[in-house]
Design a protein around this motif. Structure first.
Motif, PDB file in Angstrom:
ATOM      1  N   ASN A 130      15.131 -17.493  14.776  1.00 24.57           N
ATOM      2  CA  ASN A 130      15.710 -18.325  15.824  1.00 24.57           C
ATOM      3  C   ASN A 130      14.681 -18.530  16.937  1.00 24.57           C
ATOM      4  O   ASN A 130      14.231 -17.569  17.565  1.00 24.57           O
ATOM      5  N   VAL A 131      14.302 -19.766  17.198  1.00 26.04           N
ATOM      6  CA  VAL A 131      13.303 -20.029  18.251  1.00 26.04           C
ATOM      7  C   VAL A 131      13.855 -19.671  19.628  1.00 26.04           C
ATOM      8  O   VAL A 131      13.074 -19.527  20.583  1.00 26.04           O
ATOM      9  N   PHE A 132      15.165 -19.499  19.741  1.00 24.40           N
ATOM     10  CA  PHE A 132      15.772 -19.103  21.007  1.00 24.40           C
ATOM     11  C   PHE A 132      16.288 -17.667  20.960  1.00 24.40           C
ATOM     12  O   PHE A 132      17.245 -17.309  21.646  1.00 24.40           O
ATOM     13  N   GLN A 133      15.634 -16.833  20.152  1.00 20.91           N
ATOM     14  CA  GLN A 133      16.086 -15.451  19.988  1.00 20.91           C
ATOM     15  C   GLN A 133      15.949 -14.627  21.265  1.00 20.91           C
ATOM     16  O   GLN A 133      16.596 -13.588  21.422  1.00 20.91           O
ATOM     17  N   ASN A 134      15.131 -15.066  22.198  1.00 17.43           N
ATOM     18  CA  ASN A 134      14.976 -14.334  23.451  1.00 17.43           C
ATOM     19  C   ASN A 134      15.961 -14.784  24.520  1.00 17.43           C
ATOM     20  O   ASN A 134      15.927 -14.275  25.645  1.00 17.43           O
ATOM     21  N   THR A 135      16.797 -15.740  24.175  1.00 15.04           N
ATOM     22  CA  THR A 135      17.815 -16.202  25.117  1.00 15.04           C
ATOM     23  C   THR A 135      19.059 -15.350  24.948  1.00 15.04           C
ATOM     24  O   THR A 135      19.716 -15.385  23.907  1.00 15.04           O
ATOM     25  N   ASP A 136      19.391 -14.572  25.972  1.00 15.49           N
ATOM     26  CA  ASP A 136      20.476 -13.600  25.874  1.00 15.49           C
ATOM     27  C   ASP A 136      21.819 -14.253  26.179  1.00 15.49           C
ATOM     28  O   ASP A 136      22.546 -13.848  27.080  1.00 15.49           O
ATOM     29  N   GLU A 137      22.144 -15.261  25.409  1.00 17.00           N
ATOM     30  CA  GLU A 137      23.397 -15.983  25.549  1.00 17.00           C
ATOM     31  C   GLU A 137      23.899 -16.340  24.159  1.00 17.00           C
ATOM     32  O   GLU A 137      23.154 -16.291  23.184  1.00 17.00           O
ATOM     33  N   ARG A 138      25.164 -16.705  24.115  1.00 13.67           N
ATOM     34  CA  ARG A 138      25.712 -17.193  22.854  1.00 13.67           C
ATOM     35  C   ARG A 138      25.405 -18.670  22.692  1.00 13.67           C
ATOM     36  O   ARG A 138      24.786 -19.092  21.717  1.00 13.67           O
ATOM     37  N   LEU A 139      25.818 -19.468  23.652  1.00 17.02           N
ATOM     38  CA  LEU A 139      25.670 -20.926  23.590  1.00 17.02           C
ATOM     39  C   LEU A 139      25.228 -21.402  24.959  1.00 17.02           C
ATOM     40  O   LEU A 139      25.764 -20.968  25.973  1.00 17.02           O
ATOM     41  N   PHE A 140      24.236 -22.289  25.000  1.00 11.80           N
ATOM     42  CA  PHE A 140      23.725 -22.737  26.289  1.00 11.80           C
ATOM     43  C   PHE A 140      23.253 -24.181  26.196  1.00 11.80           C
ATOM     44  O   PHE A 140      22.917 -24.671  25.108  1.00 11.80           O
ATOM     45  N   ASP A 141      23.222 -24.864  27.331  1.00 13.43           N
ATOM     46  CA  ASP A 141      22.702 -26.225  27.380  1.00 13.43           C
ATOM     47  C   ASP A 141      21.205 -26.191  27.125  1.00 13.43           C
ATOM     48  O   ASP A 141      20.496 -25.347  27.675  1.00 13.43           O
ATOM     49  N   VAL A 142      20.737 -27.098  26.291  1.00 13.54           N
ATOM     50  CA  VAL A 142      19.300 -27.168  26.039  1.00 13.54           C
ATOM     51  C   VAL A 142      18.858 -28.619  26.248  1.00 13.54           C
ATOM     52  O   VAL A 142      19.462 -29.545  25.712  1.00 13.54           O
TER      53      VAL A 142
END
Length: 331
Positions: free
Chosen positions: A244-256
Motif C-alpha cells: 500500500n503506497v499509503f501504508q504510513n497513513t494512520d487512518e482508515r479512509l481519507f481524502d486524497v
C-alpha cells in the motif's frame, strides 16, 4: 455496512462486552444459566454488557454481522435479520435468507422502537444511529457491535489494528455467548487456512509492480478517497503480495488529492465501489477517463482492479474479497 457514503452519517458507539448476571426470580432458570457458564463477561470495544442467560432471540443488523453470527453457528437464533438492501452475503446467503427479514437502506433506517418491539435478547450490529447500546440496555437488551467499527465508520476511524483478527475474535466471542464454541472455532480455523493460502502464494510468487493504492469511487465524477493502514483493504493488499503506497497513513479512509495520488506513483490501482451506486464498467471508466490521472503508472499501464466494497468489510466476506483480489493480482 453502508459504505463510506451511506454510512457516513453513522454514529457508531464504542461497543460492547457482555457480562451475565443471574436474575433472582426463577431458581430453575438460574440453575440452568449457571450450568451454561453464566454470568459471563466478554470484552468488546471497552464496555461491559450484562447477560442473564444464553441469548435465544437475536436481532442482527447488517450483512457483516449476519455472516459472523452464521460462522459462529448462531443462524437459527436469529429472530430478525436486517441486511442492507443488495448486500452480498456469500455462503451465508441461503441460511440467513430463511430468517425473518427486515432490510434497511442505511443506518438511519434503524429504529430503537422497532428493535425493542421485536423483543430480542441480543442485538448484533455494525453500529447504531441516533441512539447507542446504553439506550437498548436500559430496555434490557444487550448489544454487541462488531470490532471493526469500534472507532467509527466513514468519516470516523477504525481502532482495530488487525482487521482479520477482529473478524476471528468476533466469531469466537459469539461462539462463547451462544454456546457454539466448537462450531465457531472450526469456522475460524477454516478462514485462517484460506487467508494463509493466499499469503503463502503472495510470498512465494510476489507480483511484479506491487506498489498499490486503494481508492473508493462513489460515482463517475466523484472525488477520490484513499485507504490507509487501518483499513481491511490494506491488510488484504498485504496478504496478496501488494504494498500500500499509503501504508504510513494512520487512518482508515481519507481524502486524497490528485497531486498526492500521482506523487505516490502506484503501479496498481484498486477501485472499491458500491454496486448500488455505480457499476464496475463505470468505475474503470471513471479512473481511466480522467485526464488528470493519466500520469499514474497504474492507469498508463492498464493495472486498474475493481472490488465490490462489501468484500473489504469486517465480516467473513473479507476472506472472499481477499481471494477475489488475489485472483486479479495473480491471474
Amino acid at each position: 455496512m453502508q459504505h463510506p457514503i451511506r454510512r457516513s452519517g453513522l454514529v457508531l458507539v464504542a461497543a460492547v462486552s457482555m457480562l451475565a448476571t443471574a436474575c433472582g426470580g426463577d431458581g430453575g432458570q438460574d440453575t440452568v444459566a449457571a450450568a451454561e457458564g453464566f454470568p459471563m463477561t466478554v470484552k468488546n470495544c471497552g464496555r461491559d454488557v450484562t447477560f442473564e442467560r444464553r441469548p435465544e432471540r437475536l436481532y442482527v443488523i447488517g450483512g457483516e454481522a449476519g455472516t459472523l453470527v452464521h460462522a459462529a453457528g448462531g443462524t437459527d437464533r436469529i429472530s430478525t435479520f436486517s441486511p442492507l438492501v443488495g448486500e452480498p452475503l456469500g455462503d451465508a446467503a441461503g441460511p440467513l435468507g430463511q430468517r425473518e427479514q427486515a432490510p434497511i437502506k442505511s443506518s438511519k433506517s434503524i429504529s430503537r422502537e422497532v428493535i425493542i418491539g421485536a423483543k430480542p435478547d441480543l442485538v448484533v450490529t455494525y453500529g447504531l444511529n441516533e441512539f447507542g447500546p446504553e439506550d437498548l440496555q436500559a430496555a434490557g437488551i444487550p448489544t454487541l457491535i462488531i470490532s471493526g467499527y469500534c472507532g467509527g465508520f466513514g468519516a470516523g476511524q477504525s481502532e482495530v489494528q488487525d482487521p482479520l483478527e477482529g473478524v476471528y475474535a468476533d466469531i469466537e466471542t459469539l461462539g462463547r455467548v451462544l454456546g457454539t464454541e466448537d462450531r465457531a472455532k472450526q469456522a475460524v480455523t477454516g478462514l485462517k487456512g484460506r487467508v494463509e493460502a493466499v499469503r503463502q502464494r503472495g510470498q512465494q510468487s510476489p507480483p511484479p509492480s506491487n506498489a498499490t493504492a486503494a481508492v473508493f469511487v462513489a460515482g463517475p465524477d466523484s472525488a477520490l478517497n484513499a485507504y490507509g493502514r487501518r483499513s481491511m483493504i490494506h491488510q488484504q493488499m498485504s496478504h496478496a503480495g501488494l504494498t500500500n503506497v499509503f501504508q504510513n497513513t494512520d487512518e482508515r479512509l481519507f481524502d486524497v488529492n490528485t497531486e498526492a495520488l500521482i506523487s505516490s506513483a502506484p503501479q496498481r490501482l484498486i477501485a472499491l465501489y458500491e454496486p448500488g451506486d455505480i457499476d464496475e464498467q463505470a468505475v474503470r471508466a471513471s479512473l481511466t477517463g480522467r485526464p488528470e490521472l493519466g500520469p499514474l503508472p497504474a492507469v498508463a499501464g492498464g493495472k486498474v482492479m475493481v472490488l465490490d466494497f462489501f468484500y473489504s468489510g469486517h465480516g467473513t466476506l473479507a476472506v472472499d474479497g481477499l481471494e477475489k483480489l488475489a485472483g486479479q493480482v495473480h491471474g
